[in-house]
Scaffold this active site. Structure first.
Site, mmCIF file in Angstrom:
data_model
loop_
_atom_site.group_PDB
_atom_site.id
_atom_site.type_symbol
_atom_site.label_atom_id
_atom_site.label_comp_id
_atom_site.label_asym_id
_atom_site.label_seq_id
_atom_site.Cartn_x
_atom_site.Cartn_y
_atom_site.Cartn_z
ATOM 1 N N CYS A 102 53.404 -8.521 1.131
ATOM 2 C CA CYS A 102 53.883 -7.802 -0.039
ATOM 3 C C CYS A 102 53.684 -8.278 -1.330
ATOM 4 O O CYS A 102 54.300 -7.810 -2.381
ATOM 5 C CB CYS A 102 55.230 -7.466 0.256
ATOM 6 S SG CYS A 102 55.520 -6.520 1.744
ATOM 7 N N HIS B 133 61.212 -7.919 -8.156
ATOM 8 C CA HIS B 133 60.828 -7.338 -6.785
ATOM 9 C C HIS B 133 61.701 -6.381 -6.359
ATOM 10 O O HIS B 133 61.179 -5.329 -5.841
ATOM 11 C CB HIS B 133 60.767 -8.361 -5.752
ATOM 12 C CG HIS B 133 60.191 -8.129 -4.370
ATOM 13 N ND1 HIS B 133 58.888 -7.585 -4.288
ATOM 14 C CD2 HIS B 133 60.726 -7.952 -3.281
ATOM 15 C CE1 HIS B 133 58.546 -7.399 -3.084
ATOM 16 N NE2 HIS B 133 59.767 -7.481 -2.244
ATOM 17 N N GLU C 258 66.345 -12.958 -5.149
ATOM 18 C CA GLU C 258 65.606 -13.177 -6.461
ATOM 19 C C GLU C 258 66.542 -13.308 -7.787
ATOM 20 O O GLU C 258 66.437 -13.889 -8.458
ATOM 21 C CB GLU C 258 64.774 -12.126 -6.583
ATOM 22 C CG GLU C 258 65.324 -10.639 -6.747
ATOM 23 C CD GLU C 258 64.265 -9.733 -7.062
ATOM 24 O OE1 GLU C 258 63.104 -9.848 -7.627
ATOM 25 O OE2 GLU C 258 64.196 -8.134 -6.883
ATOM 26 N N LYS D 266 60.717 0.067 -8.022
ATOM 27 C CA LYS D 266 60.877 0.518 -6.814
ATOM 28 C C LYS D 266 62.120 1.574 -6.630
ATOM 29 O O LYS D 266 62.240 2.138 -5.520
ATOM 30 C CB LYS D 266 61.196 -0.710 -5.624
ATOM 31 C CG LYS D 266 59.769 -1.635 -5.592
ATOM 32 C CD LYS D 266 59.908 -2.780 -4.486
ATOM 33 C CE LYS D 266 58.820 -3.525 -4.571
ATOM 34 N NZ LYS D 266 58.805 -4.494 -5.721
ATOM 35 N N HIS E 298 58.555 1.030 -2.333
ATOM 36 C CA HIS E 298 57.690 -0.114 -1.980
ATOM 37 C C HIS E 298 56.482 0.158 -1.297
ATOM 38 O O HIS E 298 56.363 0.166 0.012
ATOM 39 C CB HIS E 298 58.697 -1.364 -1.139
ATOM 40 C CG HIS E 298 57.884 -2.592 -0.961
ATOM 41 N ND1 HIS E 298 56.971 -2.890 -1.596
ATOM 42 C CD2 HIS E 298 58.722 -3.576 -0.272
ATOM 43 C CE1 HIS E 298 56.821 -4.283 -1.153
ATOM 44 N NE2 HIS E 298 57.890 -4.662 -0.426
ATOM 45 N N PHE F 31 56.774 -10.947 3.314
ATOM 46 C CA PHE F 31 56.948 -11.204 4.837
ATOM 47 C C PHE F 31 55.657 -12.267 4.783
ATOM 48 O O PHE F 31 54.858 -12.319 4.196
ATOM 49 C CB PHE F 31 56.457 -10.164 5.817
ATOM 50 C CG PHE F 31 57.462 -9.311 6.111
ATOM 51 C CD1 PHE F 31 58.693 -9.350 5.420
ATOM 52 C CD2 PHE F 31 57.478 -8.387 7.245
ATOM 53 C CE1 PHE F 31 59.847 -8.166 5.825
ATOM 54 C CE2 PHE F 31 58.372 -7.504 7.581
ATOM 55 C CZ PHE F 31 59.514 -7.684 6.622
#
Lengths: 409, 421
Positions: free
Chosen positions: B169, B309, B320, B341, B346, B405
């Site tokens: 990602c 993110h 974050e 997002k 996403h 990930f």
């Protein structure tokens, strides 16, 4: 653009550890012995019954005790490709003599190449999805299949908190090693790099069949013959190599003699089909040599991509001949003993090049007996060739991409 | 004099945005574009909402043959490439092909097509030994994602460095970093750089269902993605692509190109922790941010906006936030942070590039896109997340981060390109 006055001392990247895992050798020593004895790992596929498919031969890594090599927790969440990556990395770390505990995690990076991800794992989960339903899919699927899996698992296992990268495709074994060199140049002390791959499941097999380039010849000694008049396609294999690449001063300070230096690299892309322009491989070799500040005459061996498909072999031979001249440099392709390992092959070839320099022998490309005369290549056939090597060039191609990497002693 | 990297062209295919302009209009007006999945029959799945593109390859000019050969992710990337090249006013017949390359980020490549074709080859999952008689000849392109980068390279006639970066990602950030790196080191003058993914297919939805990473909030799709909100409960899967034209600064200036922004610096760190989990303190992301700021020669206090993110998972948004506090210090509490997002979901390896495009457009417009669906602030977080409505601001230094990930933590610093000389 060239800075001559205050050019900083270049941080050089050297290879200090090798972990090879191949169809003809589960570890680096066994693999090298196999190369010197011309022992092939090609045989009829055993992982599944290939009877219904046109191609039936492959280079399988010999069965091993998974639990002896992979921590129990990781067994249910890793594909063969990732297990081989973990095994090769452990071996490379051991070979380098590095004590990772004594180096700050942030000083160690990791970059792997991959083409297919954890493919057998995904076939199993796809089967559950389509036959049983989505709720039967494993909780590990989301990260056991995707292309970043090997970098992620290696970084966790070894506590690597430096930069992490993933490059894909058939050249990625070389590209990942070149990326490691960039990381070292940027300031890292150690980078683990390379590629291992496994596509030896029915899904991988059927996908490869569609390329039309898999050999359907049944005799393991006659099925994969690059640069031979009887070239008839390639055979797939599994495995590859992981390397420890280290900043040269870091290696020197701990009293380690490197296998060699990653001295030059370039990658190019082929022109659009039908453009009439020359393919990009020659330019990749020339740019890599220029990057290494070397001339063609300095090179002692070329590890060819060796597609085993007449048209592709001819194009590669033309590029090598254009740079080095007719019969201008020894050319070999030990992958006749392993099959093509996708991203794993070029990484394994870099390991082999480093070992060749260390041992003073060029491994042969067994089975090739009748080279295409027009190719004008000095092929290392049948027997290893003893020679003192200071520079090797490793080539990789695929999907229009051409990469070349220069290793110096 | 080191070489600098300019963004001179932008192309976007995103949910609710068929091109860069529509995309900007959508996100700057705070409008979510999430809906119940239409790309396949998803009623049996836990999470049934997604950010889908209204993308018709035939309308985009792809031939019947191209539509069969190219996975949807490749189609999205090539369509975005065409827009980016046109936007950059780049005449590809006059640029040096040897000095032009392409880097694409993708987490899962042609998985949607593999998923579809597996079903055929296995006769609905009934056979382990697949029937090759039913194989279509493009399976290899679907499996090896580098084919997407090759399609983009052929589209513009690039013969320089071409690669596909696949750090999950964060791939959409990493591909742009890699392209910028190649320009800086002198390996190329022009790079098509971006990301693409088309994961709205059964296998991807099932894989995220299995770990409850995606939201089960199916009853009201428009509010399903709610980053930084106390009621957030998972991310919304999406598809899309953004492609950028990156150019060496003088190359761009010499042809009088419009420069949106400069890529000032980047950083990436592995967390060496867990394939899907994050360390609570955000240490590695903080380090990536510090590295990126240092490369861009910017102090933490100079950051005017953070494009987060903000995936809308409990874990990420806290992680974050901690990383921002750690890397920016007190300045974090007065810096606007937002997640687009909340509106477009996403899209895995694409979203980083889409968000970089958003940052460049935000710098250009002097406007910070908001975090939609943020109504109930999470007391554990405590930063300024720009809820609901866009906010005018002069943006000279923008920070973009991503997390994925495999433990990847990425940061990039974009600047308005002034004040460096």
């Amino acid at each position: 653009m060239t800075e001559t006055l205050s050019a900083p001392t270049r941080r050089r990247a050297v290879i200090t550890g090798i972990g090879a895992v191949a169809p003809n050798g589960f570890d680096t020593g066994e693999y090298w012995d196999a190369l010197m004895q011309g022992r092939s790992g090609i045989a009829r596929m055993t992982r599944f019954d290939p009877a219904q498919y046109p191609a039936k031969l492959a280079g399988e890594v010999a069965d091993y005790d998974v639990r002896a090599h992979i921590p129990g927790r990781l067994v249910p969440q890793t594909d063969q490709a990732t297990r081989l990556a973990l095994i090769a990395t452990d071996a490379a770390v051991g070979d380098s003599g590095l004590d990772l505990g004594s180096i700050a995690g942030e000083q160690v990076g990791i970059v792997t190449g991959i083409s297919a991800g954890g493919l057998e794992y995904s076939q199993r989960e796809l089967e559950k999805l389509w036959s049983l339903g989505g709720e039967h899919v494993s909780a590990y699927l989301s990260f056991s299949w995707f292309y970043a899996v090997n970098t992620g698992q290696i970084s966790i296992r070894h506590g690597l908190q430096g930069p992490g990268g993933v490059l894909t495709g058939p050249t990625a074994g070389l590209d990942s090693i070149a990326q490691a060199r960039r990381y070292v140049s940027d300031g890292l002390s150690v980078v683990m790099c390379g590629a291992t791959e496994s596509t030896l499941c029915p899904l991988g097999w059927v996908i490869e069949e569609t390329t039309g380039r898999m050999s359907t010849v049944g005799d393991p000694a006659r099925a994969y013959l690059p640069f031979d008049t009887a070239a008839c396609g390639y055979l797939p294999g599994e495995g590859g190599a992981m390397l420890i690449v280290e900043e040269s001063g870091h290696a020197r300070d701990r009293g380690v003699r490197p296998y060699g230096e990653i001295a030059g690299y370039a990658t190019t892309f082929d022109p659009r089909p039908g453009s009439g322009r020359e393919p990009g491989l020659r330019r990749a070799i020339e740019l890599a040599l220029s990057d290494a500040e070397l001339h063609p005459a300095d090179v002692g061996v070329v590890f060819a991509d060796a597609a085993g498909v007449a048209e592709l072999d001819r194009a590669e031979a033309a590029a090598i001949t254009a740079v080095f001249g007719p019969h201008g440099v020894p050319v070999t392709a030990p992958k006749t003993m392993t099959g093509r390992l996708y991203s794993g092959s070029p990484a394994l070839d870099v390991a082999t090049a480093a070992l060749s320099m260390r041992h003073g022998f060029i491994p042969p490309m067994v089975n090739v007996t009748d080279p295409v005369p027009a190719d004008q290549l000095d092929l290392v056939l049948a027997e290893p060739r003893q020679t003192s090597l200071s520079t090797a060039v490793v080539l990789a191609r695929g999907g229009g991409i051409n990469s070349a990497l220069v290793v110096t002693a | 004099m080191s070489r600098r990297v300019a963004i001179t062209g932008i192309g976007v295919r995103a949910p609710g945005g068929a091109n860069a302009k529509e995309f900007w209009d959508l996100i700057s007006s705070g409008t979510p574009a999430i809906r119940t999945i239409t790309l396949f029959e998803a009623s049996a799945f836990r999470s049934r909402v997604a950010g889908e593109c209204d993308f018709d390859p035939a309308t985009e000019g792809f031939s019947v043959q191209e539509i069969r050969r190219m996975d949807r992710s490749a189609q999205l990337a090539v369509a975005a490439t065409r827009e980016a090249v046109a936007d950059a006013d780049l005449d590809i017949t006059t640029i040096d092909p040897y000095r032009t390359g392409a880097t694409i980020g993708s987490a899962i490549g042609g998985t949607m097509s593999l998923d579809r074709e597996y079903n055929v080859l296995s006769d609905g999952g009934r056979k382990w030994l697949l029937d090759h008689e039913y194989a279509i000849p493009h399976l290899f392109n679907y499996l090896v994602p580098t084919s997407i980068a090759a399609d983009v390279a052929r589209e513009v006639g690039a013969e320089g460095p071409v690669s596909l970066v696949s750090t999950g990602c964060t791939a959409g950030i990493e591909s742009v970093s890699h392209a910028a790196r190649l320009i800086r080191e002198g390996s190329a003058d022009v790079m098509l750089a971006g990301g693409t993914d088309a994961p709205v297919s059964p296998v991807c939805v099932a894989s995220f269902d299995a770990i409850k990473a995606t939201t089960p909030r199916n009853d009201d799709p428009l509010t399903a993605s709610r980053p930084f909100d106390a009621t957030r409960n998972g991310f919304v899967l999406a598809e899309g692509s953004a492609m950028l034209v990156l150019e060496e600064w003088d190359h761009a200036r010499a042809r009088g190109a419009h420069i949106y922004a400069e890529i000032g610096g980047w950083g990436v760190r592995a967390n060496a922790f867990h394939m899907t989990g994050l360390r609570p303190e955000g240490t590695e992301m903080a380090t990536a941010i510090e590295v990126a700021l240092r490369m861009a020669n910017r102090a933490p206090e100079e950051v005017d906006y953070v494009n987060a993110h903000g995936s809308s998972t409990k874990q990420n948004d806290r992680h974050e936030t901690d990383a921002f506090k750690r890397s920016l210090g007190d300045h974090a509490f007065t810096t606007p942070v937002s997640s687009i997002k909340s509106m477009i979901g996403h899209s895995l390896g694409a979203i980083g590039s889409i968000e970089i495009a958003a940052c460049a457009l935000a710098i250009e417009a002097g406007l910070i896109p908001p975090t939609a669906n943020l109504h109930e602030s999470d007391p554990d977080l405590g930063l300024d997340y720009v809820p609901q409505r866009a906010r005018p601001a002069e943006l000279r230094t923008v920070l973009k981060v991503g997390s994925g990930f495999g433990g990847f933590q990425s940061a990039m610093v974009l600047t308005d390109g002034t004040g460096d000389d």
